[in-house]
Design a protein around this motif. Structure first.
Motif, PDB file in Angstrom:
ATOM      1  N   ALA A  76       2.991   2.180   0.777  1.00 35.71           N
ATOM      2  CA  ALA A  76       4.119   1.824  -0.075  1.00 35.71           C
ATOM      3  C   ALA A  76       4.490   0.365   0.218  1.00 35.71           C
ATOM      4  N   GLN A  77       5.211  -0.243  -0.698  1.00 38.67           N
ATOM      5  CA  GLN A  77       5.613  -1.641  -0.563  1.00 38.67           C
ATOM      6  C   GLN A  77       6.356  -1.884   0.747  1.00 38.67           C
ATOM      7  N   GLY A  78       5.890  -2.870   1.529  1.00 38.86           N
ATOM      8  CA  GLY A  78       6.589  -3.297   2.730  1.00 38.86           C
ATOM      9  C   GLY A  78       6.277  -2.514   3.991  1.00 38.86           C
ATOM     10  N   LYS A  79       5.612  -1.377   3.883  1.00 40.27           N
ATOM     11  CA  LYS A  79       5.316  -0.585   5.076  1.00 40.27           C
ATOM     12  C   LYS A  79       4.230  -1.277   5.893  1.00 40.27           C
ATOM     13  N   ASP A  80       4.508  -1.520   7.151  1.00 41.89           N
ATOM     14  CA  ASP A  80       3.569  -2.198   8.058  1.00 41.89           C
ATOM     15  C   ASP A  80       3.037  -3.497   7.434  1.00 41.89           C
ATOM     16  N   GLU A  81       3.949  -4.229   6.766  1.00 42.78           N
ATOM     17  CA  GLU A  81       3.645  -5.538   6.175  1.00 42.78           C
ATOM     18  C   GLU A  81       2.622  -5.471   5.045  1.00 42.78           C
ATOM     19  N   LYS A 145      14.454   7.891   7.854  1.00 37.29           N
ATOM     20  CA  LYS A 145      15.770   7.384   7.425  1.00 37.29           C
ATOM     21  C   LYS A 145      16.074   7.709   5.971  1.00 37.29           C
ATOM     22  N   THR A 146      15.111   7.491   5.082  1.00 37.51           N
ATOM     23  CA  THR A 146      15.396   7.596   3.651  1.00 37.51           C
ATOM     24  C   THR A 146      14.717   8.782   2.976  1.00 37.51           C
ATOM     25  N   GLY A 147      13.686   9.352   3.605  1.00 31.83           N
ATOM     26  CA  GLY A 147      12.929  10.425   2.982  1.00 31.83           C
ATOM     27  C   GLY A 147      11.915   9.929   1.965  1.00 31.83           C
ATOM     28  N   SER A 148      11.876   8.608   1.735  1.00 29.40           N
ATOM     29  CA  SER A 148      10.926   8.058   0.768  1.00 29.40           C
ATOM     30  C   SER A 148       9.514   8.056   1.356  1.00 29.40           C
ATOM     31  N   ILE A 149       8.531   7.914   0.485  1.00 32.90           N
ATOM     32  CA  ILE A 149       7.133   7.918   0.914  1.00 32.90           C
ATOM     33  C   ILE A 149       6.785   6.565   1.530  1.00 32.90           C
ATOM     34  N   MET A 150       6.282   6.580   2.765  1.00 29.65           N
ATOM     35  CA  MET A 150       5.842   5.356   3.441  1.00 29.65           C
ATOM     36  C   MET A 150       4.386   5.068   3.122  1.00 29.65           C
ATOM     37  N   TYR A 151       3.574   6.130   3.100  1.00 30.61           N
ATOM     38  CA  TYR A 151       2.150   5.993   2.799  1.00 30.61           C
ATOM     39  C   TYR A 151       1.553   7.365   2.536  1.00 30.61           C
ATOM     40  N   PHE A 152       0.407   7.319   1.863  1.00 30.89           N
ATOM     41  CA  PHE A 152      -0.426   8.489   1.699  1.00 30.89           C
ATOM     42  C   PHE A 152      -1.650   8.306   2.586  1.00 30.89           C
ATOM     43  N   ILE A 153      -2.130   9.386   3.172  1.00 27.80           N
ATOM     44  CA  ILE A 153      -3.360   9.339   3.966  1.00 27.80           C
ATOM     45  C   ILE A 153      -4.372  10.274   3.298  1.00 27.80           C
ATOM     46  N   VAL A 154      -5.553   9.728   3.029  1.00 28.03           N
ATOM     47  CA  VAL A 154      -6.661  10.525   2.521  1.00 28.03           C
ATOM     48  C   VAL A 154      -7.672  10.619   3.664  1.00 28.03           C
ATOM     49  N   ALA A 155      -8.031  11.831   4.047  1.00 28.57           N
ATOM     50  CA  ALA A 155      -8.928  12.023   5.193  1.00 28.57           C
ATOM     51  C   ALA A 155     -10.057  12.962   4.848  1.00 28.57           C
ATOM     52  N   ARG A 156     -11.194  12.696   5.487  1.00 24.75           N
ATOM     53  CA  ARG A 156     -12.318  13.617   5.357  1.00 24.75           C
ATOM     54  C   ARG A 156     -11.893  14.953   5.939  1.00 24.75           C
TER      55      ARG A 156
END
Length: 160
Positions: A76-81, A145-156
Motif C-alpha cells: 500500500a502507499q507509504g508502507k516501508d517507503e 492502528k487503523t485496520g487498513s491494508i498495509m500489504y498483500f503477500i502472495v506465497a507459494r
C-alpha cells in the motif's frame, strides 16, 4: 505491472533466465545482498518486493543455486517507503477495501492473530486474513492502528 508476470516468478531461481529477463524489463527492481540464504529484490517505486530463499527455508553457506522466489509483497502507499502497487490484486481485492469488503469478496481460509495463532474469521482486529488460490496463497495484512491494508503477500504453497 501485471500480477501474472510477477506470479510467473514464483518458484524460479534468482539466477534463472526468467528472473534475469524480468529484471532487465523492470530496472526499478534492485537486488539486495543475501542474508543467511534469504535475498530480497525490491522496487519501492512499483510497490513490490520479491523474496528468494531455499525451498526448505533460510540457511547459511552458498545458497544461490537454492534461492527460489517464495513470496511476493504488494505494498500500500507509504508502507516501508513503497509506492502503492499499481496492478490488480487477485480476487478483486483492493488496498482501499475494508476488511469487511475483503471478506464479502471471498471467504478467507484462515484468519490469524499474532500471539494467538489461527482465530475465527469473526475475531476483531486480526493481523491478517488468507485466501487459497490453488497453487498459491494470498494474505491481507492490516495496520494495528487503523485496520487498513498495509500489504498483500502472495506465497507459494508448500513445495515439499
Amino acid at each position: 505491472m501485471d500480477t501474472s508476470e510477477l506470479f510467473e516468478l514464483l518458484g524460479k531461481n534468482i539466477d534463472s533466465q526468467e528472473v534475469h529477463s524480468f529484471l532487465e524489463k523492470h530496472p526499478s527492481f534492485k537486488v539486495g545482498d543475501p542474508d543467511y540464504g534469504r535475498q530480497y529484490v525490491e522496487s519501492k517505486s512499483d510497490g513490490v518486493d520479491l523474496l528468494f530463499e531455499p525451498d526448505d527455508g533460510p540457511q547459511g553457506g552458498k545458497t544461490k543455486h537454492l534461492r527460489n522466489c517464495q513470496t511476493i509483497f504488494l505494498y500500500a502507499q507509504g508502507k516501508d517507503e513503497h509506492e502503492r502497487f499499481p496492478g490488480e490484486v487477485p480476487l478483486g481485492l483492493r488496498f482501499s477495501d475494508s476488511r469487511e469488503d475483503l471478506i464479502d469478496k471471498a471467504d478467507p481460509e484462515r484468519t490469524w492473530k499474532i500471539g494467538q495463532g489461527e482465530v475465527d474469521v469473526t475475531f476483531p482486529n486480526p493481523d491478517h486474513d488468507r485466501w487459497d488460490l490453488g497453487n498459491k496463497l494470498i494474505s491481507a495484512h492490516y495496520s494495528k492502528k487503523t485496520g487498513s491494508i498495509m500489504y498483500f503477500i502472495v506465497a507459494r504453497k508448500e513445495h515439499n
